[in-house]
Design a protein around this motif. Structure first.
Motif, PDB file in Angstrom:
ATOM      1  N   ARG A  21      -3.187  -3.964  -8.666  1.00 52.93           N
ATOM      2  CA  ARG A  21      -3.198  -3.512  -7.274  1.00 52.93           C
ATOM      3  C   ARG A  21      -3.726  -2.077  -7.201  1.00 52.93           C
ATOM      4  O   ARG A  21      -4.471  -1.713  -6.296  1.00 52.93           O
ATOM      5  N   ASP A  25      -6.904  -0.663  -5.139  1.00 47.91           N
ATOM      6  CA  ASP A  25      -6.791   0.480  -4.233  1.00 47.91           C
ATOM      7  C   ASP A  25      -7.839   1.541  -4.552  1.00 47.91           C
ATOM      8  O   ASP A  25      -8.399   2.164  -3.651  1.00 47.91           O
ATOM      9  N   SER A  29     -11.478   2.410  -2.016  1.00 46.53           N
ATOM     10  CA  SER A  29     -11.208   3.671  -1.333  1.00 46.53           C
ATOM     11  C   SER A  29     -12.543   4.240  -0.875  1.00 46.53           C
ATOM     12  O   SER A  29     -13.605   3.894  -1.398  1.00 46.53           O
TER      13      SER A  29
ATOM     14  N   SER B  29     -10.340  -0.578   2.503  1.00 48.12           N
ATOM     15  CA  SER B  29      -9.060   0.069   2.750  1.00 48.12           C
ATOM     16  C   SER B  29      -7.973  -0.813   2.147  1.00 48.12           C
ATOM     17  O   SER B  29      -8.163  -2.012   1.940  1.00 48.12           O
ATOM     18  N   LYS B  30      -6.877  -0.172   1.864  1.00 45.72           N
ATOM     19  CA  LYS B  30      -5.831  -0.781   1.041  1.00 45.72           C
ATOM     20  C   LYS B  30      -5.532  -2.255   1.312  1.00 45.72           C
ATOM     21  O   LYS B  30      -5.454  -3.053   0.408  1.00 45.72           O
ATOM     22  N   TRP B  31      -5.344  -2.602   2.583  1.00 43.13           N
ATOM     23  CA  TRP B  31      -4.864  -3.945   2.859  1.00 43.13           C
ATOM     24  C   TRP B  31      -5.924  -4.917   3.337  1.00 43.13           C
ATOM     25  O   TRP B  31      -5.709  -6.137   3.350  1.00 43.13           O
TER      26      TRP B  31
END
Lengths: 113, 113
Positions: A21, A25, A29, B29-31
């Motif tokens: 994960r 991330d 980014s 982006s993260k999600w």
DNA sequence: CAGTATCCAAAAGGATACTG
DNA sequence: CAGTATCCTTTTGGATACTG
């Protein structure tokens, strides 16, 4: 199993505790995809990257490069010259990551409204 | 001013003013990559997504879904039932984005140290 | 069920000036 | 040239409680 759900036998980006994960991330980014793409054609210097990534500040670029270096996606090589020369280059791992990231950038450029 | 370089004739994610930069920021982006992946196999409800995306809070999930909806990557459909049912589904555009994102997730799962 | 409201912490981003 | 230092703003993330 010994633990509850916070182990991570197989890599699953949907699992909260899975180390992969973190990798997602990082790659997902703001600047990572652009930095890695900028290194696809060989080593680049800090200043070159700064020009290529329009709008990036030196601080943020530096941070991004460090995170990528920590994850062993790129290498940093400093040459003891005057003026100082530093080159960033994709590792094998980084070159692997570059492939799906290029597909993503290409899709974005083709489909941004 | 009449603008110098802040126009964007062709889409270029490296150009600061290019709207496609926003799209890249959203997908990266993260999600987002996880939400889109979770919708690959058909519509899903809020609660289903919340369970699937381990560790996401309702607020953050809601925000992510709204941003994706604003960009027309997903649709939100509310059914006037009791209890309330709401379904999220990929648009055609979203399904297109899902392809490179899946490659990225797969690479991450295969290569996270 | 599907969120929103609130409050808060942490991280990321950013402008600018300065240094080895 | 290649960054750091500083200061500040914005964004993101998160826990929890509450509502249509």
């Amino acid at each position: 199993m010994a633990t509850t759900t916070d182990s991570c036998d197989r890599n699953d980006v949907y699992a909260a505790m899975c180390p992969c994960r973190d990798m997602l991330d990082l790659l997902a980014s703001k600047w990572s995809a652009l930095v890695i793409g900028a290194l696809e054609d060989g080593p680049r210097r800090f200043g070159q990257l700064r020009l290529r990534l329009e709008g990036v500040s030196p601080k943020v670029l530096s941070q991004t490069l460090k995170r990528l270096e920590d994850r062993e996606l790129i290498t940093r090589t400093a040459y003891a010259e005057v003026p100082l020369r530093v080159e960033y280059e994709l590792t094998e791992l980084g070159a692997g990551a570059a492939v799906p990231l290029k597909h993503l950038r290409d899709w974005v450029e083709s489909n941004a409204a």
